[in-house]
Design a protein around this motif. Structure first.
Motif, PDB file in Angstrom:
ATOM      1  N   ARG A 122       0.840  -1.202   0.000  1.00  9.79           N
ATOM      2  CA  ARG A 122       0.000   0.000   0.000  1.00  9.79           C
ATOM      3  C   ARG A 122       0.876   1.254   0.000  1.00  9.79           C
ATOM      4  O   ARG A 122       2.074   1.193   0.272  1.00  9.79           O
ATOM      5  CB  ARG A 122      -0.916   0.013   1.221  1.00  9.79           C
ATOM      6  N   GLU A 125      -1.185   5.122   3.729  1.00  7.96           N
ATOM      7  CA  GLU A 125      -2.048   4.063   4.247  1.00  7.96           C
ATOM      8  C   GLU A 125      -1.336   3.290   5.355  1.00  7.96           C
ATOM      9  O   GLU A 125      -1.933   2.962   6.385  1.00  7.96           O
ATOM     10  CB  GLU A 125      -2.440   3.106   3.124  1.00  7.96           C
ATOM     11  N   ARG A 136      -1.221   5.044   8.740  1.00  9.82           N
ATOM     12  CA  ARG A 136      -2.484   5.072   9.477  1.00  9.82           C
ATOM     13  C   ARG A 136      -2.727   3.766  10.232  1.00  9.82           C
ATOM     14  O   ARG A 136      -3.367   3.757  11.285  1.00  9.82           O
ATOM     15  CB  ARG A 136      -3.643   5.319   8.514  1.00  9.82           C
ATOM     16  N   ASN A 168       2.414   8.037  -2.560  1.00  8.44           N
ATOM     17  CA  ASN A 168       1.198   8.759  -2.178  1.00  8.44           C
ATOM     18  C   ASN A 168       0.608   9.564  -3.335  1.00  8.44           C
ATOM     19  O   ASN A 168      -0.615   9.584  -3.540  1.00  8.44           O
ATOM     20  CB  ASN A 168       1.490   9.689  -1.000  1.00  8.44           C
ATOM     21  N   ARG A 199      -0.915   7.224  -6.026  1.00  7.27           N
ATOM     22  CA  ARG A 199      -2.177   6.674  -5.517  1.00  7.27           C
ATOM     23  C   ARG A 199      -3.299   7.705  -5.656  1.00  7.27           C
ATOM     24  O   ARG A 199      -4.428   7.361  -6.041  1.00  7.27           O
ATOM     25  CB  ARG A 199      -2.011   6.265  -4.047  1.00  7.27           C
ATOM     26  N   PHE A 255      -4.619  -3.277   0.101  1.00  7.29           N
ATOM     27  CA  PHE A 255      -5.729  -2.957   0.999  1.00  7.29           C
ATOM     28  C   PHE A 255      -6.777  -4.067   1.048  1.00  7.29           C
ATOM     29  O   PHE A 255      -7.178  -4.515   2.125  1.00  7.29           O
ATOM     30  CB  PHE A 255      -6.393  -1.639   0.597  1.00  7.29           C
TER      31      PHE A 255
END
Length: 363
Positions: free
Chosen positions: A22, A26, A29, A43, A46, A96
């Motif tokens: 990911r 992500e 987090r 990032n 994405r 994910f």
């Protein structure tokens, strides 16, 4: 050849190495203790692909993804992944939901002659599994809450017990206004994931599990509601330690050991520690009351000066005694008066240590 898996229990019990593809945002987090982040997309990439998906559909997002996947990008990704796989050949990769990013990562690796399995359902399925396990274990594991005044050595007892869970260790915080450590606290999701994994491992053998009495917040980490409920219903073991002994332990842990946190800072460690102590004292000023706060702050300034000029940490003992008497002990008494929990045992530090040896050991 190893195949894709959905055996989440085995993954977590064995601390299986996990390759998280990911995006970094992500991963920050929420992730898992045995995971390393080597993303397929950064990032920004994405975000671009997400926008394409939202406005033009999945095929447009896929086409943009391959457009962004230049030879240079693919070479860099493969270099990271190969290093991880060489170091962790028994691991698995995930994105994910165990969908497109996982399959593309596998495709790129297979082109290099590497078959590396993925986790079915990805991060989302593993996270849901841990949330379910947390609920299950909080209801079934026989928890014993170790309680006592601040400075009684509860955390030491937790770490000494064979079957225990160290919430402050997981949160990387000692729990009080003065409890910051030299480690960054985990995200709330990572905090919950680690608790769930530790409880899952403890559930593999029967017996009591010792856990320290904590308030809802440990620094910025909040105890999961299901764990709060379980702890409030669990019986207690009370550690009874004299005030002076508690104050000396606190000075040892927060002053003598606390100085080490500032060793790499340009300013003198004593100065840094003194400033932090006064800042933390100020955070509870309203609870102490104006006059009490002023007296404690003056005493703290004097103790800081004594440490700076003479290296004498014992000057903090009267400050700590006053802080315990005027704030922490009263808060603890208030909570104990409201508690209806059964008291299994009460005794000195060494007596509780013996009780834990008899009652919270691996069978």
């Amino acid at each position: 050849m190893r195949t894709d898996t959905a055996n989440f229990k085995k993954l977590f019990l064995e601390d299986t190495p996990l390759l998280d593809v990911r995006a970094p945002i992500e991963f920050s987090r929420g992730a898992f203790p045995s995971a390393d982040n080597y993303p397929l997309l950064d990032n920004h990439q994405r975000e671009l692909i997400g926008t394409a998906y939202k406005h033009s559909g999945p095929q447009a997002a896929i086409d943009l993804g391959w457009e962004l996947a230049t030879e240079e990008v693919i070479t860099a990704r493969l270099a990271y992944w190969k290093r991880f796989i060489n170091h962790s050949p028994n691991g698995y990769l995930y994105c994910f939901r165990g969908g497109l990013r996982s399959r593309i990562s596998q495709k790129l690796l297979r082109a290099e002659g590497i078959d590396y399995p993925m986790i079915k359902g990805g991060y989302k399925a593993m996270r849901n599994y841990l949330l379910s396990e947390l609920e299950k274990q909080c209801k079934s594991l026989p928890l014993v809450v170790i309680s006592g005044y601040t400075g009684s050595g509860k955390t030491e007892l937790i770490n000494w017990a064979q079957r225990s869970i160290d919430l402050e260790g997981i949160a990387k915080h000692r729990g009080s206004s003065f409890g910051r450590t030299d480690s960054e606290q985990p995200s709330q999701i990572n905090f919950e994931n680690r608790i769930s994994i530790d409880l899952l491992k403890l559930s593999q053998q029967p017996g009591n599990v010792a856990i320290e009495d904590e308030s809802r917040l440990i620094g910025c980490c909040a105890l999961p509601p299901t764990l709060q409920t379980a702890m409030k219903a669990a019986p207690r073991v009370l550690v009874e330690v004299p005030l002076e002994e508690r104050a000396k332990r606190i000075v040892r842990d927060y002053i003598n050991e606390g100085l080490k946190r500032f060793a790499a800072i340009e300013k003198p460690p004593v100065q840094c520690l003194g400033e932090e102590l006064r800042f933390n004292l100020n955070k509870i000023q309203k609870r102490l009351g104006g006059q009490c706060y002023k007296q404690l702050d003056e005493a703290l300034i004097s103790a800081n000066r004594e440490l700076e000029h003479h290296g004498n940490s014992e000057a903090y003992i009267p400050v700590v005694v006053s802080l315990l008497q005027n704030y922490y002990d009263g808060s603890y008494n208030h909570l104990m008066e409201k508690s209806k929990q059964e008291i299994l045992f009460r005794g000195t530090y060494s007596e509780v240590q013996q009780w834990l040896m008899d009652s919270c050991q691996v069978n």
